[in-house]
Each structure stands twice: as C-alpha cells, then as structure tokens.
Design a protein around this motif. Sequence first.
Motif, PDB file in Angstrom:
ATOM      1  N   THR A 102      -1.734  16.557  -6.531  1.00 42.27           N
ATOM      2  CA  THR A 102      -0.339  17.008  -6.599  1.00 42.27           C
ATOM      3  C   THR A 102      -0.047  17.616  -7.956  1.00 42.27           C
ATOM      4  O   THR A 102       0.578  18.671  -8.054  1.00 42.27           O
ATOM      5  CB  THR A 102       0.628  15.832  -6.348  1.00 42.27           C
ATOM      6  N   GLU A 114       0.829  -1.203   0.000  1.00 42.60           N
ATOM      7  CA  GLU A 114       0.000   0.000   0.000  1.00 42.60           C
ATOM      8  C   GLU A 114       0.865   1.255   0.000  1.00 42.60           C
ATOM      9  O   GLU A 114       0.535   2.256  -0.607  1.00 42.60           O
ATOM     10  CB  GLU A 114      -0.867  -0.033   1.255  1.00 42.60           C
ATOM     11  N   LEU A 115       1.995   1.126   0.726  1.00 40.04           N
ATOM     12  CA  LEU A 115       2.892   2.273   0.891  1.00 40.04           C
ATOM     13  C   LEU A 115       3.482   2.711  -0.446  1.00 40.04           C
ATOM     14  O   LEU A 115       3.715   3.898  -0.679  1.00 40.04           O
ATOM     15  CB  LEU A 115       4.008   1.865   1.860  1.00 40.04           C
ATOM     16  N   VAL A 116       3.741   1.755  -1.330  1.00 37.07           N
ATOM     17  CA  VAL A 116       4.414   2.101  -2.579  1.00 37.07           C
ATOM     18  C   VAL A 116       3.435   2.124  -3.763  1.00 37.07           C
ATOM     19  O   VAL A 116       3.844   2.071  -4.905  1.00 37.07           O
ATOM     20  CB  VAL A 116       5.575   1.124  -2.875  1.00 37.07           C
ATOM     21  N   THR A 117       2.154   2.198  -3.468  1.00 39.37           N
ATOM     22  CA  THR A 117       1.178   2.324  -4.541  1.00 39.37           C
ATOM     23  C   THR A 117       0.656   3.760  -4.580  1.00 39.37           C
ATOM     24  O   THR A 117       0.015   4.201  -3.628  1.00 39.37           O
ATOM     25  CB  THR A 117      -0.012   1.378  -4.301  1.00 39.37           C
ATOM     26  N   PRO A 118       0.974   4.480  -5.639  1.00 38.72           N
ATOM     27  CA  PRO A 118       0.491   5.867  -5.698  1.00 38.72           C
ATOM     28  C   PRO A 118      -1.035   5.908  -5.761  1.00 38.72           C
ATOM     29  O   PRO A 118      -1.637   5.180  -6.537  1.00 38.72           O
ATOM     30  CB  PRO A 118       1.104   6.404  -6.979  1.00 38.72           C
ATOM     31  N   GLU A 119      -1.620   6.766  -4.935  1.00 39.56           N
ATOM     32  CA  GLU A 119      -3.076   6.895  -4.969  1.00 39.56           C
ATOM     33  C   GLU A 119      -3.464   7.938  -6.000  1.00 39.56           C
ATOM     34  O   GLU A 119      -2.852   8.995  -6.099  1.00 39.56           O
ATOM     35  CB  GLU A 119      -3.579   7.320  -3.591  1.00 39.56           C
ATOM     36  N   ILE A 120      -4.506   7.632  -6.728  1.00 38.27           N
ATOM     37  CA  ILE A 120      -4.911   8.515  -7.824  1.00 38.27           C
ATOM     38  C   ILE A 120      -5.291   9.899  -7.318  1.00 38.27           C
ATOM     39  O   ILE A 120      -4.940  10.911  -7.911  1.00 38.27           O
ATOM     40  CB  ILE A 120      -6.086   7.874  -8.588  1.00 38.27           C
ATOM     41  N   GLY A 121      -5.982   9.943  -6.192  1.00 37.56           N
ATOM     42  CA  GLY A 121      -6.421  11.227  -5.657  1.00 37.56           C
ATOM     43  C   GLY A 121      -5.243  12.153  -5.408  1.00 37.56           C
ATOM     44  O   GLY A 121      -5.219  13.296  -5.865  1.00 37.56           O
ATOM     45  N   LEU A 122      -4.239  11.631  -4.734  1.00 39.09           N
ATOM     46  CA  LEU A 122      -3.081  12.459  -4.394  1.00 39.09           C
ATOM     47  C   LEU A 122      -2.277  12.806  -5.654  1.00 39.09           C
ATOM     48  O   LEU A 122      -1.773  13.921  -5.785  1.00 39.09           O
ATOM     49  CB  LEU A 122      -2.212  11.725  -3.366  1.00 39.09           C
ATOM     50  N   VAL A 123      -2.194  11.842  -6.585  1.00 35.05           N
ATOM     51  CA  VAL A 123      -1.507  12.130  -7.847  1.00 35.05           C
ATOM     52  C   VAL A 123      -2.197  13.283  -8.554  1.00 35.05           C
ATOM     53  O   VAL A 123      -1.561  14.246  -9.006  1.00 35.05           O
ATOM     54  CB  VAL A 123      -1.487  10.871  -8.750  1.00 35.05           C
ATOM     55  N   PHE A 124      -3.520  13.206  -8.597  1.00 40.15           N
ATOM     56  CA  PHE A 124      -4.303  14.240  -9.271  1.00 40.15           C
ATOM     57  C   PHE A 124      -4.087  15.601  -8.619  1.00 40.15           C
ATOM     58  O   PHE A 124      -3.717  16.576  -9.279  1.00 40.15           O
ATOM     59  CB  PHE A 124      -5.787  13.852  -9.220  1.00 40.15           C
TER      60      PHE A 124
END
Lengths: 163, 365
Positions: free
Chosen positions: A14, A2-12
């Motif tokens: 950011t 989970e730690l190394v899976t980028p979350e779409i929300g935060l990617v968006f």
Amino acid sequence: MELVTPEIGLVFWTTVSFLVLFFLLGKFAWKPIMGAIDDRERSIEDALLKAEAAKEEMSRLTNENEVLLKQARAERDLILSEAKKIKDQIVADAKEAAHKEGARQIELARVEINNQKAIAMADVKNQVAQLSIQVAEKILQNQLQDQQKQDELVSQLLKEVKL
Amino acid sequence: MYLSHILNSKKIALSLILGVFLTFISCKTFAIQHEEHAVAAEETNTEKEFSPSEVILEHIADSHSWHLWGHTTVPLPVILYTDQGIEMFSSAHFEHGHADYPGKYYTYRLVKDKIAIVGPGEELTAGANMLNMHKKLIDLSITKNVVSMWISLVLLLIIFLSVSAAYKKRAGKAPKGLQSFMEPIILFVRDDIARPNIGYKYQRFMPLLLTVFFFIWINNLIGLVPFFPGGSNLTGNIAVTFVLSVITLIIVNVNGNKYYWKHIFAPDVPVWLYPIMWPVELVGIISKPFALMIRLFANITAGHIIVLSLISLIFVFKSVAIAPVSVAFVVFMDVLELLVAALQAFIFTLLTALFIGTAIEEHHH
C-alpha cells in the motif's frame, strides 16, 4: 484480533502503491488539472472584470456624450439667439439707414425741385417779359404806323400828363 | 406532460440501479453458496453446519488467491522475505491450503489463508505482522487486496490522465465528458474540503488531498462490486487505512509550524502542568490519525459484514423463502454503502485537511 492487525505485506505494498500513485497523479494529473482550472477561473474573473470595466466605461461615455450633447445644445441655442439678435440689429440698422437715406434723397429732390422751379419760373418770367415786350412793340408798331394815331396817342398822353 | 416525463426517467433510473444491485446480490449469493458447497463436499459427505462468521470473516479478509466464479480461482504470487532470503512461488502450490509447499529455506503451509512455516516436528511458526515484527518470515505476497489496489491504481491513472489530457486539449474551454464529471468533484475537494480547513496555503496540499480522496472513494466502490474485479475489502483492511493515516500523521507533523509545536510543548497553562500536558498532547498527535484509521476500516468492514450477514441468513435458515427479505435488505444496504463509500472518502479527506489546517494555522495575538 486478526482483523485489526495490519499485515506487513499489505502495508508495504500500500505504501509503495500509494506513493507511486501520488507522484504520478501529482505530476501528470493534479498539476495540469489544477493549473488549467485556476487559469480558466482567472480568465473568467478577468473577463468579468473587463466586462464590468467596459460597462462602466460605456456608462461614463454615455454620460459624457449626454453632457456634451447638452453643452452643444446650449451652445447652439446661444449661437442661434445671438445670431437672431445680430440679425435683428442688422435689419434694424439697415432700416434706419434706408430711412435716413430716403429722407436725405427726398430732401435733395425737394431742394432740386425748388431750384428747378425757381429757374423755370425765372425763365418763364423772362419769356413772359420778352413776350410782353414783343407784344407791346408789335402793338406800338401797329399803332404808330399811321400819323393820326400817333397824334391821337400823343394827344392822349399829353392829356394824361397833369401839369 | 413534463412531470410525467421526469417520473418516467426516474423510474427507469431506479429500475436500472435495482437491476445492478440485484446482479450484485445474486453474485454474492452464488459466492457464498459455492463456499458452502465446496466445504460440504470436502467434509466427507457429512453435512457441515454453516458457520456465517467463518464465511464472513473469510470474505472480508485478504487472500492469496482470487476466487472468480464456480471453481475458477486465480492463484496469486507469493513473495516471502525470510531470515534466509527471499522466496517467490505461486500460491497454486498450496492447493487451497491442502498441501504444504517445500520452499528453498523452509516448508510453508497455508493456515486460514496465512502463510506459516512448518517446522520439522509439525510445529507452525506464523509470519510477522505489525504487532510482532521479530519473526523469521515476512509475507510480502501480491495478495488479492494488492491486486485489487493495483486495479484501482490503473483506473485512477486512466481516468485522471485522460482528464488531464482533456484539460490540455481544451484549454480555456468548458469541460466536457469525463472531464465535466470529474471537475465538480475536484472543485468540491478544493472549495469544500481544502480551502475552508487549510486556508490560503491550500494549494500545496491539493495533490495529497485529491489523491487520498479518489483513492479511498474508488476502492470503496470497487469493494462494493461483489465479483471480479471487485470483491476485495481493501479500504476495510486495517493495513491500508493504517498506511493512509500514517501518511496523514507525517504530513501534518512535518508541516506543523511553531504555533502548532508551541501549543503542544508550551501550552498556555501553568508550568507545573507541563508534565501532564505533554503526554496528553502527544497522545493527541497519535490519536487523531488513529481515529481516521479506525473510522475508515470500521465503516467499510461493517458494511461488508452486514451485507454478508444478510446473505448468510438464507443459508442459516436453509430456506429460499427468506431470500426476498435478505435481498430487499441487501439492496437497501448496498445503496447505503454507496453513500458511505463517498462519505468516508469525504470524511477522511476532510479530517486530513482539518488536521493540516490546525498544524499550519497562523496565530495572531
């Protein structure tokens, strides 16, 4: 995982936030800041270059001045020595002229004196002659006043005449 | 006399720094303690075994609410993009994961601070992530990390717009105040990062490099502060480092000149080697920003994990006697992290500049 899976929300968010930040800072902060820093650096560099140029100009002027001063000194010395020479020449010339004039005057004076002396001598001679004639006349008149003496003289004269 | 004065001021500065860090640590301790108590209280009086890894992972992960102190938690807005439409509601409805929220289209549940859809038969459907995009739920919530990032954005804008205003106001004069603090750093980015690595075309990339540098740095620093408005683990979140490295990837390859592409597609090797070279070079294009992503993420997350582990020792040993040791180590780690915060910002920017430099380098044969 989970730690190394980028979350779409935060990617968006950011991506959006970073791009907004990038454009805002780029337009309103970095451009003026970098521009101002560049301008200031350029002006400092300019000032330094100008100072360097001024220094060179100064040293050039100083050198020139020195050269000029040297030249002026040399010229002055030359003029002075020439003037001295001319002065000496003039003095020498004047001396010579004075000398010549003096000699001429002296010569003239001597000639005049001689002339005057001659005239005076002639005059004196005349007067002496006249005086001696007058003396002789008076003596003769005195001696010839009485007959006896005239006879005596005639007789004496006759005696002196040798025949 | 002169020397003793310096010693004195150093002592004062040192004690000031120590004081600040000690405050941090006590806050961190309280935060963990609170978690533990809360958990313990909830679990029907049976004392639950303290699980450091759980607490630590929870602290470095993103969250839908922001725990400020004690029982004060700020709920943050939830924005969900589902296959049916967009849903927006407050995370307060989840009551810290103890309640499901029946939305317009689905019923949602907070599982480990992640939103999942609860189906009719209690089956859970997790939201989409970067590894698995084909889901009916995409979580676009304003999470703790997003809020923290916006705080950093506001800080950056305030700082640099005021610095920029100072440059306008004091045009041609020596810098002063905040401006004089920032100028050496900006010049450092220009003279030690951009110029030597990119060359004479550095000016075009200065805005990007400066933004990346200060964005990473300030977020690293905010991450070191254990209480509001800090406490997030933004630059230690792979999504953030992912975006930053993708930006690097795009900038580098968009600006790559013909020599860069020739080096990749027609390197100076026998033609029959090309089929081997192409995949290698293409992997190289990806792996460079990938390394950037992992480096920043791992460094910052590792720092947070170490600090939290040291604090957790107190609760693992259930002894106050261990506290001084923990605190001493945490102070050391925090000081080290302070260095790492600047160092990682520097490295990320430096490598970005280096990659740009190799992409736009002119070859003179």
